[in-house]
Design a protein around this motif. Sequence first.
Motif, PDB file in Angstrom:
ATOM      1  N   ILE A 182       0.837  -1.204   0.000  1.00  0.00           N
ATOM      2  CA  ILE A 182       0.000   0.000   0.000  1.00  0.00           C
ATOM      3  C   ILE A 182       0.872   1.253   0.000  1.00  0.00           C
ATOM      4  O   ILE A 182       0.615   2.216  -0.726  1.00  0.00           O
ATOM      5  CB  ILE A 182      -0.943   0.012   1.215  1.00  0.00           C
ATOM      6  N   HIS A 183       1.907   1.218   0.786  1.00  0.00           N
ATOM      7  CA  HIS A 183       2.820   2.364   0.863  1.00  0.00           C
ATOM      8  C   HIS A 183       3.422   2.681  -0.515  1.00  0.00           C
ATOM      9  O   HIS A 183       3.428   3.829  -0.963  1.00  0.00           O
ATOM     10  CB  HIS A 183       3.937   2.067   1.860  1.00  0.00           C
ATOM     11  N   ILE A 184       3.907   1.663  -1.157  1.00  0.00           N
ATOM     12  CA  ILE A 184       4.536   1.870  -2.464  1.00  0.00           C
ATOM     13  C   ILE A 184       3.535   2.433  -3.451  1.00  0.00           C
ATOM     14  O   ILE A 184       3.829   3.365  -4.205  1.00  0.00           O
ATOM     15  CB  ILE A 184       5.122   0.552  -2.999  1.00  0.00           C
ATOM     16  N   LEU A 185       2.361   1.893  -3.433  1.00  0.00           N
ATOM     17  CA  LEU A 185       1.311   2.357  -4.329  1.00  0.00           C
ATOM     18  C   LEU A 185       1.027   3.835  -4.101  1.00  0.00           C
ATOM     19  O   LEU A 185       0.934   4.626  -5.040  1.00  0.00           O
ATOM     20  CB  LEU A 185       0.047   1.529  -4.083  1.00  0.00           C
ATOM     21  N   GLU A 186       0.903   4.191  -2.835  1.00  0.00           N
ATOM     22  CA  GLU A 186       0.473   5.555  -2.535  1.00  0.00           C
ATOM     23  C   GLU A 186       1.593   6.572  -2.599  1.00  0.00           C
ATOM     24  O   GLU A 186       1.355   7.746  -2.844  1.00  0.00           O
ATOM     25  CB  GLU A 186      -0.184   5.592  -1.152  1.00  0.00           C
ATOM     26  N   TRP A 187       2.809   6.142  -2.361  1.00  0.00           N
ATOM     27  CA  TRP A 187       3.903   7.085  -2.274  1.00  0.00           C
ATOM     28  C   TRP A 187       4.839   7.069  -3.477  1.00  0.00           C
ATOM     29  O   TRP A 187       5.540   8.052  -3.733  1.00  0.00           O
ATOM     30  CB  TRP A 187       4.726   6.819  -1.005  1.00  0.00           C
ATOM     31  N   HIS A 188       4.929   5.984  -4.156  1.00  0.00           N
ATOM     32  CA  HIS A 188       5.943   5.887  -5.204  1.00  0.00           C
ATOM     33  C   HIS A 188       5.386   5.570  -6.575  1.00  0.00           C
ATOM     34  O   HIS A 188       6.131   5.247  -7.487  1.00  0.00           O
ATOM     35  CB  HIS A 188       6.978   4.809  -4.839  1.00  0.00           C
ATOM     36  N   ASP A 189       4.104   5.619  -6.689  1.00  0.00           N
ATOM     37  CA  ASP A 189       3.507   5.332  -7.989  1.00  0.00           C
ATOM     38  C   ASP A 189       2.934   6.616  -8.565  1.00  0.00           C
ATOM     39  O   ASP A 189       1.990   7.183  -8.034  1.00  0.00           O
ATOM     40  CB  ASP A 189       2.407   4.264  -7.802  1.00  0.00           C
ATOM     41  N   SER A 190       3.504   7.071  -9.675  1.00  0.00           N
ATOM     42  CA  SER A 190       3.096   8.370 -10.205  1.00  0.00           C
ATOM     43  C   SER A 190       1.650   8.368 -10.672  1.00  0.00           C
ATOM     44  O   SER A 190       0.980   9.396 -10.660  1.00  0.00           O
ATOM     45  CB  SER A 190       4.024   8.788 -11.345  1.00  0.00           C
ATOM     46  N   PHE A 221      -0.779   6.982  -9.209  1.00  0.00           N
ATOM     47  CA  PHE A 221      -1.702   6.990  -8.074  1.00  0.00           C
ATOM     48  C   PHE A 221      -2.301   8.372  -7.828  1.00  0.00           C
ATOM     49  O   PHE A 221      -3.515   8.526  -7.677  1.00  0.00           O
ATOM     50  CB  PHE A 221      -0.982   6.486  -6.815  1.00  0.00           C
ATOM     51  N   GLN A 222      -1.430   9.380  -7.809  1.00  0.00           N
ATOM     52  CA  GLN A 222      -1.908  10.736  -7.532  1.00  0.00           C
ATOM     53  C   GLN A 222      -2.915  11.181  -8.580  1.00  0.00           C
ATOM     54  O   GLN A 222      -3.934  11.797  -8.285  1.00  0.00           O
ATOM     55  CB  GLN A 222      -0.726  11.714  -7.502  1.00  0.00           C
ATOM     56  N   ILE A 223      -2.585  10.856  -9.819  1.00  0.00           N
ATOM     57  CA  ILE A 223      -3.479  11.250 -10.911  1.00  0.00           C
ATOM     58  C   ILE A 223      -4.837  10.580 -10.751  1.00  0.00           C
ATOM     59  O   ILE A 223      -5.878  11.226 -10.819  1.00  0.00           O
ATOM     60  CB  ILE A 223      -2.851  10.868 -12.270  1.00  0.00           C
ATOM     61  N   LEU A 224      -4.809   9.287 -10.544  1.00  0.00           N
ATOM     62  CA  LEU A 224      -6.066   8.552 -10.409  1.00  0.00           C
ATOM     63  C   LEU A 224      -6.863   9.011  -9.201  1.00  0.00           C
ATOM     64  O   LEU A 224      -8.089   9.069  -9.238  1.00  0.00           O
ATOM     65  CB  LEU A 224      -5.790   7.050 -10.292  1.00  0.00           C
ATOM     66  N   SER A 225      -6.146   9.335  -8.133  1.00  0.00           N
ATOM     67  CA  SER A 225      -6.867   9.661  -6.898  1.00  0.00           C
ATOM     68  C   SER A 225      -7.610  10.985  -6.998  1.00  0.00           C
ATOM     69  O   SER A 225      -8.439  11.301  -6.157  1.00  0.00           O
ATOM     70  CB  SER A 225      -5.918   9.659  -5.700  1.00  0.00           C
ATOM     71  N   GLU A 226      -7.284  11.754  -8.047  1.00  0.00           N
ATOM     72  CA  GLU A 226      -8.055  12.985  -8.225  1.00  0.00           C
ATOM     73  C   GLU A 226      -9.451  12.671  -8.716  1.00  0.00           C
ATOM     74  O   GLU A 226     -10.387  13.433  -8.510  1.00  0.00           O
ATOM     75  CB  GLU A 226      -7.347  13.911  -9.223  1.00  0.00           C
ATOM     76  N   ARG A 227      -9.557  11.550  -9.395  1.00  0.00           N
ATOM     77  CA  ARG A 227     -10.858  11.242  -9.995  1.00  0.00           C
ATOM     78  C   ARG A 227     -11.662  10.197  -9.232  1.00  0.00           C
ATOM     79  O   ARG A 227     -12.860  10.124  -9.350  1.00  0.00           O
ATOM     80  CB  ARG A 227     -10.656  10.749 -11.422  1.00  0.00           C
ATOM     81  N   GLN A 228     -10.970   9.349  -8.520  1.00  0.00           N
ATOM     82  CA  GLN A 228     -11.720   8.314  -7.806  1.00  0.00           C
ATOM     83  C   GLN A 228     -11.101   8.047  -6.437  1.00  0.00           C
ATOM     84  O   GLN A 228      -9.971   8.463  -6.159  1.00  0.00           O
ATOM     85  CB  GLN A 228     -11.719   7.018  -8.620  1.00  0.00           C
ATOM     86  N   ASN A 229     -11.840   7.308  -5.636  1.00  0.00           N
ATOM     87  CA  ASN A 229     -11.352   6.985  -4.293  1.00  0.00           C
ATOM     88  C   ASN A 229     -10.285   5.901  -4.365  1.00  0.00           C
ATOM     89  O   ASN A 229     -10.554   4.775  -4.750  1.00  0.00           O
ATOM     90  CB  ASN A 229     -12.508   6.497  -3.409  1.00  0.00           C
ATOM     91  N   LYS A 233     -12.797   2.391   0.290  1.00  0.00           N
ATOM     92  CA  LYS A 233     -11.728   3.232  -0.270  1.00  0.00           C
ATOM     93  C   LYS A 233     -12.108   4.688  -0.085  1.00  0.00           C
ATOM     94  O   LYS A 233     -13.294   5.031  -0.037  1.00  0.00           O
ATOM     95  CB  LYS A 233     -11.564   2.952  -1.758  1.00  0.00           C
ATOM     96  N   PHE A 234     -11.103   5.553  -0.041  1.00  0.00           N
ATOM     97  CA  PHE A 234     -11.347   6.943   0.306  1.00  0.00           C
ATOM     98  C   PHE A 234     -10.638   7.904  -0.608  1.00  0.00           C
ATOM     99  O   PHE A 234      -9.657   7.578  -1.266  1.00  0.00           O
ATOM    100  CB  PHE A 234     -10.922   7.180   1.771  1.00  0.00           C
ATOM    101  N   LYS A 235     -11.168   9.134  -0.593  1.00  0.00           N
ATOM    102  CA  LYS A 235     -10.619  10.176  -1.449  1.00  0.00           C
ATOM    103  C   LYS A 235      -9.262  10.663  -0.946  1.00  0.00           C
ATOM    104  O   LYS A 235      -8.374  10.941  -1.729  1.00  0.00           O
ATOM    105  CB  LYS A 235     -11.613  11.359  -1.467  1.00  0.00           C
ATOM    106  N   THR A 236      -9.165  10.799   0.373  1.00  0.00           N
ATOM    107  CA  THR A 236      -7.915  11.312   0.933  1.00  0.00           C
ATOM    108  C   THR A 236      -7.430  10.395   2.051  1.00  0.00           C
ATOM    109  O   THR A 236      -8.197   9.609   2.596  1.00  0.00           O
ATOM    110  CB  THR A 236      -8.117  12.712   1.551  1.00  0.00           C
ATOM    111  N   SER A 237      -6.162  10.584   2.393  1.00  0.00           N
ATOM    112  CA  SER A 237      -5.645   9.733   3.468  1.00  0.00           C
ATOM    113  C   SER A 237      -6.239  10.137   4.807  1.00  0.00           C
ATOM    114  O   SER A 237      -6.362   9.326   5.727  1.00  0.00           O
ATOM    115  CB  SER A 237      -4.112   9.733   3.483  1.00  0.00           C
ATOM    116  N   LYS A 238      -6.674  11.381   4.917  1.00  0.00           N
ATOM    117  CA  LYS A 238      -7.311  11.795   6.157  1.00  0.00           C
ATOM    118  C   LYS A 238      -8.656  11.085   6.327  1.00  0.00           C
ATOM    119  O   LYS A 238      -9.009  10.624   7.400  1.00  0.00           O
ATOM    120  CB  LYS A 238      -7.528  13.312   6.176  1.00  0.00           C
TER     121      LYS A 238
END
Lengths: 458, 253
Positions: free
Chosen positions: B124-132, B134-142, B154-159
């Motif tokens: 999960i860490h690698i996906l969220e922190w080191h996958d370029s 991920f950030q793009i996709l997370s703008e559009r979906q959870n 699944k969630f929109k933000t880590s908070k």
Amino acid sequence: MWLRRQGCLRPAGCGVEELRRRRREREAALRKARREQQLISKRLLRDDAPEEGEGGCVAVILGQAEIQQFLQLAQRGTEEKERGRALVSLRRGLQHPETQQTFIWLEGSMRTLVGLLTSNQALLQLEAARCLHELSHSEQSAVAEACLPATSYLLTYLSGHSSDFISPHVTVLEALGYALSQLLQAKEAPEKIIPSVLGSTLPQHMLQLLQPGPKLNFGVAVEFAWCLHYITCSQVNNALLITHGALSTLGLLLLDLAGAVQRTEDAGLELLACPVLRCLSNLLTEAAVGAVGEQMQLRDERVVAALFILLQFFLQKQPSLLPEGLWLLNNLTANSPSFCTSLLSLDLIEPLLQLLPVSNVVSLLVLTVLCNVAEKGPAYCQHLWPGPLLCSLLGTLAFSDTEVVGQSLELLQLLFLYRPEAAQAFLQQSGLQALERHEKEAQLQDRVHALQQTALHS
Amino acid sequence: MQLPPAVHARLAGGPGAAEPLPVERSPKAGAVPFRFTARQVRFPREHEFFEDGDVQRHLYLQDVLTQVAGAPERPRVPEFTCQVAGCCQVFDALEDYEHHYHTLHRNVCSFCKRAFPSGHLLDIHILEWHDSLFQILSERQNMYQCLVEGCTEKFKTSKDRKDHLVRRHLYPADFRFDKPKKNMSPATPRATVQVSAEALGAEGEQVEGDAMEVCSEPAGERHTAGRRIPPTICFGQGASRGFKSTKKRNKHQ
């Protein structure tokens, strides 16, 4: 960890006879306590603990400031040994109920303890687990409840390691399972605690820890199996457990246990077998069983084979568990033609009959299971006679216990009904005389007469 | 009790249910004065049926707990050092080393060298922190998945995810598995030796501020020498952290 340590504790200069005597005393005390509904009293777990094993460890009341001091030292001390010693001091204090109270009401204390339970230093993790043990002994449920919120987090952290058998992690897992099992035994557990446990992902975690295979740790499995038992016998929402696959997980675990018995690795297997049998038996009674998919049910014939291997094991090592095993057999066979057929095709009637002399409770259960088979009709009774059954029944008719005799009469009725030739054989083997002895017994006489009539007219 | 060999053979065989013999009941079965009905039985907690098993359980616990309360016997060996590059931790008990290795070196992110309690959390860490992506996709979906295995939220933000962990899974309120990417400024770079009591990857949580935040400084943003904690003191917590790398991770075995 538990089992490796078993047998290490021998008070110096204690003979075998002395140990047996003490054990009998302890057993008697526990029975008495249970009848008085006091068995969950944690006090009992410590009452008999002799001081010998502890080297003069005395429970000390610690105040808030002292607790804080020990916690800080444990958390931020410079030397690992120093930090460990701080936790040892804390643990001694936690043996006292007052310290326990002070601890849980102190802000941040549980949080710190949880942090130490996931420490990257083995010694600290172990000592923290011991502190958790002390807390879970508390008579006051508020204390045990304080441990609950951390459980989900700890399980997530620890179960990632379950395949590695890292000793401190395993210790913490066991401590956690034990703490949870204490919590689940509280009087108010069914109303307050169990619903929230069922509403979390704890059941899935627990079942995961009970999956048979190379990752299974015995000590951990024992604790969580007992947790599951306290949940299931409280009957809060067993349907939920079934949808999580509890039946198939526990069924597979039963097969695993039977396999271990066959390999004669019997060091305490009954400790795990007991709660597993209980959970399976209780879960089978849920209506939800019929409503879930094929793989969530329990239909595997191997379960019957496994159960008999365990019954044989119990007969030798722990006869007091025979009733529990037979209870499962009853629940498997009562409404299942398939399982009844298995009993016949695997030739298990004769082994079953061999259990009759053990005790009245066991006889009653054996006869009930046989009735489950016989009541399914002629195709089943064809396999019951000719055979050793009739002779055994003539034997049980000579028992003094009314219930056992009564159940024998029920079985005879079914046998005569679906296999009339058996009635003739019964006559020829002096069955009528065996019946006569009970003609005056109020609970039995109607049935005795009915059978006498049937036999004579056959 | 003699069991026929077929039983052992059956246990070793494959799963399957027996084809049932035909069922055929007569209305006379179990009819008055008889009373038998095949019936499953359930027992509630306090039932005396459980007495024997409960007593055995408690006898076992009494034995075990007496031992737990005693001091642990820990076999000592001649001192040795952890062989992982950059780690200089010394041990005199195998159990401690085993524990150290599995907690600090086993599930390590090859980009940022952070260690995680499990392969799952590392993934999960690698996906969220080191996958370029991920950030793009997370703008559009959870995209931020719940960390608890078995929970599919699944969630929109880590908070949002953190709130879920606290509310739904009863995690401690100040618990943080992931670090927010904003920079923290520690007062002084403390020697981290004394503060690594926390689980790694379980980053943070119980200790306020501290080494976690110091260690988590993004390498690309704060290069002040005085703030970088050398890995050797940081117990492998990781000093540098790469961002948005698309290299495949290389899991330590």
